[in-house]
Design an enzyme around this catalytic site. Structure first.
Site, PDB file in Angstrom:
ATOM      1  N   TYR A  15      -5.411  85.026  -4.096  1.00  0.00           N
ATOM      2  CA  TYR A  15      -5.253  85.939  -5.237  1.00  0.00           C
ATOM      3  C   TYR A  15      -3.975  85.644  -6.022  1.00  0.00           C
ATOM      4  CZ  TYR A  15      -9.260  88.841  -4.240  1.00  0.00           C
ATOM      5  OH  TYR A  15     -10.542  89.291  -4.082  1.00  0.00           O
ATOM      6  N   TYR A 142     -15.260  97.496  -3.433  1.00  0.00           N
ATOM      7  CA  TYR A 142     -14.770  96.199  -2.961  1.00  0.00           C
ATOM      8  C   TYR A 142     -15.131  96.077  -1.486  1.00  0.00           C
ATOM      9  CZ  TYR A 142     -12.032  92.266  -1.502  1.00  0.00           C
ATOM     10  OH  TYR A 142     -11.668  91.059  -0.964  1.00  0.00           O
ATOM     11  N   LYS A 263      -8.943  94.691   9.405  1.00  0.00           N
ATOM     12  CA  LYS A 263      -7.591  95.116   9.032  1.00  0.00           C
ATOM     13  C   LYS A 263      -6.794  95.765  10.178  1.00  0.00           C
ATOM     14  CE  LYS A 263      -7.976  94.802   4.141  1.00  0.00           C
ATOM     15  NZ  LYS A 263      -8.978  95.153   3.161  1.00  0.00           N
TER      16      LYS A 263
HETATM   17  C1  LIG Z   1     -10.109  94.186   2.679  1.00  0.00           C
HETATM   18  C2  LIG Z   1     -11.465  94.748   2.665  1.00  0.00           C
HETATM   19  C3  LIG Z   1     -12.575  93.967   3.021  1.00  0.00           C
HETATM   20  C4  LIG Z   1     -12.457  92.498   3.319  1.00  0.00           C
HETATM   21  O1  LIG Z   1     -11.718  92.235   4.456  1.00  0.00           O
HETATM   22  P1  LIG Z   1     -11.097  90.777   4.674  1.00  0.00           P
HETATM   23  O2  LIG Z   1     -10.580  90.810   6.055  1.00  0.00           O
HETATM   24  O3  LIG Z   1     -10.035  90.630   3.647  1.00  0.00           O
HETATM   25  O4  LIG Z   1     -12.204  89.787   4.497  1.00  0.00           O
HETATM   26  C5  LIG Z   1     -13.804  94.584   3.089  1.00  0.00           C
HETATM   27  N1  LIG Z   1     -13.948  95.889   2.800  1.00  0.00           N
HETATM   28  C6  LIG Z   1     -12.910  96.667   2.454  1.00  0.00           C
HETATM   29  C7  LIG Z   1     -13.134  98.114   2.181  1.00  0.00           C
HETATM   30  C8  LIG Z   1     -11.635  96.115   2.341  1.00  0.00           C
HETATM   31  O5  LIG Z   1     -10.614  96.878   1.942  1.00  0.00           O
END
Ligand SMILES: *Cc1c(COP(=O)(O)O)cnc(C)c1O
Length: 421
Positions: A15, A142, A263
């Protein structure tokens, strides 16, 4: 050559417009909510290193558990074999997730967790011999950067180069008191019966920390349930305490069929993704017919070291002090919001649990490419705070161990910015 110069020779950052971006800041160490630059400068990590860190950096307990695991078993193929960490993590998560979640499928990150969720739902109908392929998602959603995840994300500058290749999705508005009845009839009146509905519960992170009420999400979920539409709660961002409860789905009575996590799952230590589902979904893949198998798997599925990090993070997450910290942060965010909401440069503030967002009043439209973003980013970086505004939206998303003093410092610098920029 310094680290930054060496980086610029070989690295392509995520990004990042490599032509115009500031050179990357070399970080050599982390501790708690702090990151330390090569030059000794301290930075408060107010965005939890892209929303992944929940207990602070280089947490000694997680480090110890990960290190011990490395000397026992670093990895093993997860088809035909299993290991303690994967099973224990599955058992412990099933224990605390909504009651209908019964099976755990591992992958590598949030995007892959979403891919797996979509494939589970689509193949569920395929295996049942029903032709249901339409997916419903929220506008501005997203769900990640791989193709399936991009397809169910709102069309935006991020997806523009690929839009023609993304499968068609039925995008609907976030539910509110005034549109909920229309939304429900919109879904009931779709030409073909939808396969599933994917959503970020309560907070749409990447689109600018847009928030909506649990009450209307619940109503929408109840409606989808009545229509037989499978529901995927993408808790990749909201999971593990961000919204004030362990999982955002704890705020609603309805239960999703599928859930996605990543995450905060490993406390932000390493990459791991996880998709959970109900028994009904799992059962639709059980067959003597091999073609009903879920043909999906990544080389590092259920990596034992990542599982060890997740288990250690879960230990800390379940300590009462973590819940206290989450409440403490939420209360401080709320007080800060009250204090600044009438400032002429503040268009609006919003908060869900530990997530706080402020929309800065600008002449131009709210957008990711708003030039104010760069000004604010540099301003906070110079003040030793890592904040990455999404356009004109500043958000604070700290690790739960952040101190009151550190929070006050961040609030103070934001107020200062409001007065001088
Ligand atoms: C960050 C995110 C993703 C993608 O996760 P990555 O580990 O970056 O591939 C998917 N869904 C949501 C809601 C996110 O915030």
């Amino acid at each position: 050559m310094g680290l930054t110069e060496r980086d610029l020779e070989v690295i392509w950052h995520p990004y990042t417009q490599m032509k115009t971006a500031l050179p990357p800041v070399p970080i050599v160490r982390g501790e708690g909510a702090l990151l330390f630059g090569e030059d000794g400068k301290e930075y408060i990590d107010a965005v939890s290193s892209w929303w992944v860190n929940i207990h602070g950096h280089a947490h000694p307990y997680i480090a110890k558990k990960v290190s011990e695991q490395l000397f026992k078993l670093e990895h093993v193929i997860f088809a035909g074999f299993t290991h303690e960490g994967a099973v224990e993590l599955g058992e412990r998560l099933i224990e605390i997730l909504p009651a209908n979640q019964r099976k755990v499928f591992y992958s590598d990150n949030g995007s892959t967790a979403v891919e797996v969720a979509i494939k589970m739902c689509l193949q569920y109908w395929h295996n049942k011999g029903e032709n249901r392929t339409k997916i419903i998602a929220f506008k501005n959603a997203y769900h990640g950067d791989t193709f399936g995840a991009m397809a169910v994300s709102g069309r935006s500058a991020f997806t523009a180069a690929f839009d023609q290749l993304l499968f068609e999705v039925e995008f609907v508005d976030l539910p509110t008191e005034s549109n909920i009845q229309n939304l429900k009839s919109q879904i009931s009146n779709l030409k073909s019966k939808p396969a599933c509905f994917i959503f970020e519960p309560l907070v749409q992170g990447a689109s600018g920390m847009l928030m909506y009420e649990a009450e209307y999400l619940n109503e929408l979920m109840a409606h989808c349930c009545g229509e037989g539409i499978l529901m995927i709660a993408d808790e990749v961002f909201t999971g593990f305490g961000r919204t004030g409860k362990p999982f955002a789905c704890y705020h609603v009575q309805e239960q999703p069929d599928v859930m996605c996590f990543s995450k905060g799952l490993t406390g932000g230590t390493m990459a791991l993704g996880l998709t959970t589902c109900t028994k009904a979904i799992y059962d639709a893949f059980l067959s003597d017919d091999r073609l009903k198998t879920l043909f999906h798997g990544h080389s590092f599925t259920a990596n034992p070291v990542a599982c060890a990090a997740a288990l250690a993070s879960l230990d800390i997450f379940l300590e009462p002090s973590t819940a206290n910290n989450i409440t403490r942060i939420a209360n401080k965010h709320r007080a800060f919001g009250e204090r600044i909401k009438h400032h002429p440069k503040v268009k609006t503030t919003r908060q869900t649990g530990t997530i706080f967002a402020l929309e800065w009043e600008t002449e131009s439209d709210t957008s990711y490419f708003n030039s104010l973003r760069d000004t604010l980013y540099k301003y906070f970086l110079a003040a030793g705070i890592i904040l990455r505004p999404l356009g004109n939206i500043i958000y604070i998303l700290p690790p739960y161990c952040i101190s009151n003093e550190q929070l006050d410092y961040i609030y103070g610098k934001i107020e200062e910015a409001l007065n001088v920029i």
